[in-house]
Design a protein around this motif. Structure first.
Motif, mmCIF file in Angstrom:
data_model
loop_
_atom_site.group_PDB
_atom_site.id
_atom_site.type_symbol
_atom_site.label_atom_id
_atom_site.label_comp_id
_atom_site.label_asym_id
_atom_site.label_seq_id
_atom_site.Cartn_x
_atom_site.Cartn_y
_atom_site.Cartn_z
ATOM 1 N N HIS A 1 20.930 -15.074 30.077
ATOM 2 C CA HIS A 1 21.953 -15.769 28.333
ATOM 3 C C HIS A 1 21.412 -17.450 28.373
ATOM 4 C CE1 HIS A 1 24.814 -17.418 25.703
ATOM 5 N NE2 HIS A 1 25.056 -18.639 25.956
ATOM 6 N N ASP B 1 14.645 -14.320 28.117
ATOM 7 C CA ASP B 1 15.651 -13.615 26.923
ATOM 8 C C ASP B 1 16.460 -12.675 27.064
ATOM 9 O OD1 ASP B 1 14.609 -12.782 23.548
ATOM 10 O OD2 ASP B 1 16.328 -11.360 24.270
ATOM 11 N N LEU C 1 12.004 -8.659 17.374
ATOM 12 C CA LEU C 1 11.348 -9.894 16.049
ATOM 13 C C LEU C 1 10.114 -9.828 15.742
ATOM 14 C CD1 LEU C 1 13.170 -11.506 14.590
ATOM 15 C CD2 LEU C 1 11.744 -13.517 14.907
ATOM 16 N N PRO D 1 15.608 -19.774 17.902
ATOM 17 C CA PRO D 1 16.251 -19.301 18.550
ATOM 18 C C PRO D 1 17.568 -18.373 17.042
ATOM 19 C CG PRO D 1 17.576 -20.832 18.516
ATOM 20 C CD PRO D 1 16.121 -20.864 18.379
HETATM 21 C C1 LIG Z 1 14.394 -15.591 16.585
HETATM 22 S S1 LIG Z 1 14.136 -14.685 17.873
HETATM 23 C C2 LIG Z 1 12.805 -15.586 18.489
HETATM 24 C C3 LIG Z 1 11.332 -14.396 19.225
HETATM 25 C C4 LIG Z 1 10.590 -15.185 19.716
HETATM 26 N N1 LIG Z 1 10.663 -15.959 20.373
HETATM 27 C C5 LIG Z 1 9.936 -15.589 18.731
HETATM 28 O O1 LIG Z 1 9.162 -16.601 18.071
HETATM 29 O O2 LIG Z 1 8.802 -14.754 17.590
HETATM 30 C C6 LIG Z 1 15.272 -15.328 19.339
HETATM 31 C C7 LIG Z 1 15.162 -14.561 20.195
HETATM 32 O O3 LIG Z 1 16.362 -14.410 21.059
HETATM 33 C C8 LIG Z 1 17.019 -14.058 22.000
HETATM 34 N N2 LIG Z 1 18.411 -14.042 22.343
HETATM 35 C C9 LIG Z 1 19.381 -13.724 21.202
HETATM 36 N N3 LIG Z 1 20.668 -14.533 22.419
HETATM 37 C C10 LIG Z 1 19.805 -15.207 23.528
HETATM 38 C C11 LIG Z 1 20.918 -15.211 24.000
HETATM 39 N N4 LIG Z 1 22.156 -15.497 24.523
HETATM 40 N N5 LIG Z 1 20.101 -15.948 25.281
HETATM 41 C C12 LIG Z 1 19.144 -16.020 25.232
HETATM 42 N N6 LIG Z 1 18.478 -15.232 24.319
HETATM 43 C C13 LIG Z 1 18.787 -14.436 23.370
HETATM 44 C C14 LIG Z 1 16.949 -12.398 21.355
HETATM 45 O O4 LIG Z 1 16.446 -11.525 22.010
HETATM 46 C C15 LIG Z 1 15.315 -12.734 20.652
HETATM 47 O O5 LIG Z 1 14.108 -12.389 21.346
#
Ligand SMILES: C[S@@+](CC[C@H](N)C(=O)[O-])C[C@H]1O[C@@H](n2cnc3c(N)ncnc32)[C@H](O)[C@@H]1O
Length: 289
Positions: A177, A149, A96, A196
């Motif tokens: 996860h 992540d 993102l 998230p």
């Molecule tokens: C909204 S983005 C936020 C990215 C970053 N922290 C930011 O604020 O720009 C959400 C992040 O959560 C990760 N993500 C999604 N589902 C996940 C899961 N089940 N467990 C861990 N991370 C997850 C995604 O890959 C993504 O990088």
């Protein structure tokens, strides 16, 4: 370096902007790829008789600009860079693009812990480009942090960004996860932060094409009501936080009250909804008991 007269450049710039797009994205391209800062770009017309040194030639810059105009690819992905607080972060379409409103999370941490805090252990769930964790690891050299992540490729980018941003070793990266990679840190965390995926399904379908067609769905979609991941993070947080440990969450513009209720239900105290700069309740924070 390629030398071009300022007059020629300004004529070319006018031609590019006539094709479409906005000044800000154009300035971003000229800064990241052309090597001319936005400040210098804005001052060019004062010295039309001088020369300008570009990192790439005008044909190349024009080809990137046309790609941007053709299918609305975010300019950050085309340039491979995003600026966030004072960090310059590598981004690909796996991560993102870190948003300006998220920058306030670091200010919330400053407000809670002050600028000169003692040793502390924090985790960020869903680190993406690594923006939040890297900013904290730099601001607090005595802190140790873990950033997680679900996607291994995302973590490669985040750890590269960390290496490029500082020479510290107080931040580690784990894949899995939500809380799963943190099993060995149960009851040990002073602070957990997460931005998230929280977009409800219906809203996700209607997102602008520059977001929906290019940014990773897994980083945005928060299930039917948008709260699927937030619910899971809050429910398991008491297992991982120390007593009085803080949880800071970013949420969608209309979710803060619901997030507050979830925190209350899970025995959090000192709960507060924090507004972003547009006055939207963008963050919900609380302490575990
Ligand atoms: C909204 S983005 C936020 C990215 C970053 N922290 C930011 O604020 O720009 C959400 C992040 O959560 C990760 N993500 C999604 N589902 C996940 C899961 N089940 N467990 C861990 N991370 C997850 C995604 O890959 C993504 O990088």
């Amino acid at each position: 370096m390629l030398s071009v007269s300022v007059k020629e450049f300004l004529f070319w710039k006018k031609k590019q902007l006539f094709k479409g797009g906005d000044q800000q994205s154009f300035a971003f391209l000229i800064d990241c790829v052309g090597g001319i800062s936005t400040n210098d770009l804005n001052l060019l017309s004062l010295n039309p008789e001088t020369k300008l040194n570009l990192k790439k030639n005008l044909e190349f810059l024009e080809s990137v600009w046309e790609k941007y105009l053709l299918n609305s690819t975010p300019i950050q992905y085309l340039c491979g860079i995003s600026f966030w607080r004072d960090l310059e972060l590598k981004v690909t379409n796996k991560v993102l693009i870190p948003r300006p409103e998220t920058e306030l999370i670091v200010d919330i941490v400053f407000r809670i812990f002050g600028r000169k805090s003692q040793k502390l252990f924090f985790a960020e769930l869903g680190t993406g480009s690594g923006a939040i964790s890297i900013a904290l690891a730099i601001a607090y050299p005595l802190w140790d942090g873990v950033a997680t992540d679900i996607d291994k490729d995302v973590l490669k980018i985040a750890s590269k960004n960390y290496r490029n941003s500082c020479k510290r070793s107080n931040l580690k990266f784990y894949c899995g996860h939500w809380w799963n990679p943190l099993e060995s840190f149960k009851g040990k965390l002073d602070l957990v932060i997460s931005n998230p995926p929280y977009i409800p399904k219906d809203t996700y379908e209607k997102l602008p094409k520059e977001v929906k067609n290019f940014e990773p769905k897994i980083a945005l979609l928060g299930g039917e009501d948008g709260l699927e991941h937030i619910r899971e993070i809050i429910q398991k947080a008491p297992l991982f936080l120390k007593e009085k440990g803080w949880l800071i969450l970013e949420n969608h513009f209309d979710q803060a009250e619901k997030v507050k209720q979830l925190l209350l239900k899970n025995k959090f105290t000192s709960i507060e909804i924090v507004n972003d700069l547009s006055g939207i309740g963008r963050f919900t924070i609380g302490r575990y008991k």
